[in-house]
Design a protein around this motif. Sequence first.
Motif, PDB file in Angstrom:
ATOM      1  N   VAL A  58      78.574 -50.003  26.560  1.00 51.39           N
ATOM      2  CA  VAL A  58      78.256 -49.557  25.212  1.00 51.39           C
ATOM      3  C   VAL A  58      78.637 -50.685  24.268  1.00 51.39           C
ATOM      4  O   VAL A  58      79.702 -51.281  24.404  1.00 51.39           O
ATOM      5  N   MET A  59      77.742 -51.002  23.355  1.00 46.74           N
ATOM      6  CA  MET A  59      78.030 -51.976  22.314  1.00 46.74           C
ATOM      7  C   MET A  59      78.506 -51.192  21.102  1.00 46.74           C
ATOM      8  O   MET A  59      77.907 -50.169  20.738  1.00 46.74           O
ATOM      9  N   VAL A  60      79.574 -51.657  20.483  1.00 47.13           N
ATOM     10  CA  VAL A  60      80.134 -50.983  19.314  1.00 47.13           C
ATOM     11  C   VAL A  60      80.350 -52.005  18.214  1.00 47.13           C
ATOM     12  O   VAL A  60      80.722 -53.144  18.479  1.00 47.13           O
ATOM     13  N   GLY A  61      80.071 -51.596  16.987  1.00 49.01           N
ATOM     14  CA  GLY A  61      80.249 -52.512  15.875  1.00 49.01           C
ATOM     15  C   GLY A  61      80.704 -51.806  14.620  1.00 49.01           C
ATOM     16  O   GLY A  61      80.434 -50.620  14.421  1.00 49.01           O
ATOM     17  N   ASP A  62      81.412 -52.544  13.796  1.00 43.51           N
ATOM     18  CA  ASP A  62      81.888 -52.082  12.493  1.00 43.51           C
ATOM     19  C   ASP A  62      81.213 -52.967  11.457  1.00 43.51           C
ATOM     20  O   ASP A  62      81.483 -54.163  11.388  1.00 43.51           O
ATOM     21  N   ASP A  63      80.326 -52.395  10.658  1.00 48.60           N
ATOM     22  CA  ASP A  63      79.613 -53.207   9.665  1.00 48.60           C
ATOM     23  C   ASP A  63      80.344 -53.288   8.328  1.00 48.60           C
ATOM     24  O   ASP A  63      79.801 -53.790   7.353  1.00 48.60           O
ATOM     25  N   GLY A  64      81.575 -52.775   8.282  1.00 48.46           N
ATOM     26  CA  GLY A  64      82.347 -52.775   7.045  1.00 48.46           C
ATOM     27  C   GLY A  64      82.226 -51.485   6.274  1.00 48.46           C
ATOM     28  O   GLY A  64      82.971 -51.235   5.334  1.00 48.46           O
ATOM     29  N   HIS A  65      81.302 -50.631   6.682  1.00 49.84           N
ATOM     30  CA  HIS A  65      81.101 -49.336   6.031  1.00 49.84           C
ATOM     31  C   HIS A  65      81.119 -48.204   7.050  1.00 49.84           C
ATOM     32  O   HIS A  65      81.773 -47.192   6.848  1.00 49.84           O
ATOM     33  N   ARG A  66      80.421 -48.402   8.161  1.00 48.60           N
ATOM     34  CA  ARG A  66      80.326 -47.406   9.221  1.00 48.60           C
ATOM     35  C   ARG A  66      80.355 -48.117  10.566  1.00 48.60           C
ATOM     36  O   ARG A  66      80.080 -49.306  10.669  1.00 48.60           O
ATOM     37  N   GLY A  67      80.600 -47.325  11.594  1.00 50.73           N
ATOM     38  CA  GLY A  67      80.515 -47.845  12.945  1.00 50.73           C
ATOM     39  C   GLY A  67      79.152 -47.534  13.529  1.00 50.73           C
ATOM     40  O   GLY A  67      78.498 -46.572  13.138  1.00 50.73           O
ATOM     41  N   TRP A  68      78.740 -48.359  14.473  1.00 50.58           N
ATOM     42  CA  TRP A  68      77.446 -48.185  15.128  1.00 50.58           C
ATOM     43  C   TRP A  68      77.604 -48.325  16.640  1.00 50.58           C
ATOM     44  O   TRP A  68      78.413 -49.112  17.115  1.00 50.58           O
ATOM     45  N   LEU A  69      76.809 -47.559  17.385  1.00 50.87           N
ATOM     46  CA  LEU A  69      76.751 -47.665  18.840  1.00 50.87           C
ATOM     47  C   LEU A  69      75.360 -48.141  19.246  1.00 50.87           C
ATOM     48  O   LEU A  69      74.353 -47.689  18.687  1.00 50.87           O
ATOM     49  N   TYR A  70      75.336 -49.032  20.222  1.00 49.31           N
ATOM     50  CA  TYR A  70      74.091 -49.553  20.781  1.00 49.31           C
ATOM     51  C   TYR A  70      74.264 -49.731  22.291  1.00 49.31           C
ATOM     52  O   TYR A  70      75.374 -49.802  22.799  1.00 49.31           O
ATOM     53  N   TYR A  71      73.170 -49.879  22.966  1.00 53.98           N
ATOM     54  CA  TYR A  71      73.154 -50.242  24.390  1.00 53.98           C
ATOM     55  C   TYR A  71      74.084 -49.383  25.246  1.00 53.98           C
ATOM     56  O   TYR A  71      74.778 -49.904  26.124  1.00 53.98           O
ATOM     57  N   LEU A  72      74.082 -48.067  25.008  1.00 56.57           N
ATOM     58  CA  LEU A  72      74.790 -47.184  25.935  1.00 56.57           C
ATOM     59  C   LEU A  72      73.937 -47.122  27.197  1.00 56.57           C
ATOM     60  O   LEU A  72      72.790 -46.674  27.166  1.00 56.57           O
ATOM     61  N   ALA A  73      74.494 -47.627  28.275  1.00 57.20           N
ATOM     62  CA  ALA A  73      73.746 -47.715  29.528  1.00 57.20           C
ATOM     63  C   ALA A  73      74.632 -47.297  30.689  1.00 57.20           C
ATOM     64  O   ALA A  73      75.795 -47.683  30.760  1.00 57.20           O
TER      65      ALA A  73
END
Length: 134
Positions: A58-73
């Motif tokens: 799972v890719m996880v990121g913090d854009d400074g406002h919210r968190g995002w999830l990508y590439y859950l595999a």
Amino acid sequence: MTPRRLASGDRTAAVALWQACGLTRPWNDPAVDFDRAVAGQGSAILGVDAGAALVGTVMVGDDGHRGWLYYLAVAPSHRGSGLAPILVAAAEGWLRERGVPKVQLMVRDGNDAAGFYAALGYEAADVTVMARWL
């Protein structure tokens, strides 16, 4: 099945897993996505191994406002093992450690993953996603 933070040496295995799971698109280079996430201070890729094989990410990121999830595999051979909820929980924990108050994700039309996320407590948001290529 404890998730670990992936490093640059895991790129080939992660990209192969994403391709096997049908997560890649011709307009996004998954190797570039991987490298950017691994190198970023506000992002990470978490993964789970079974023996010598990478079987979940799972890719996880913090854009400074919210968190995002990508590439859950999850590798087809490990689906139904409970690995996907473990990865989502690990990504949410990564965000909590950084004080991120909300996590979001996008599900492509035609992907039946929405039911999985709903079972974890995610709700459809009343938003329109807009994009522009730079």
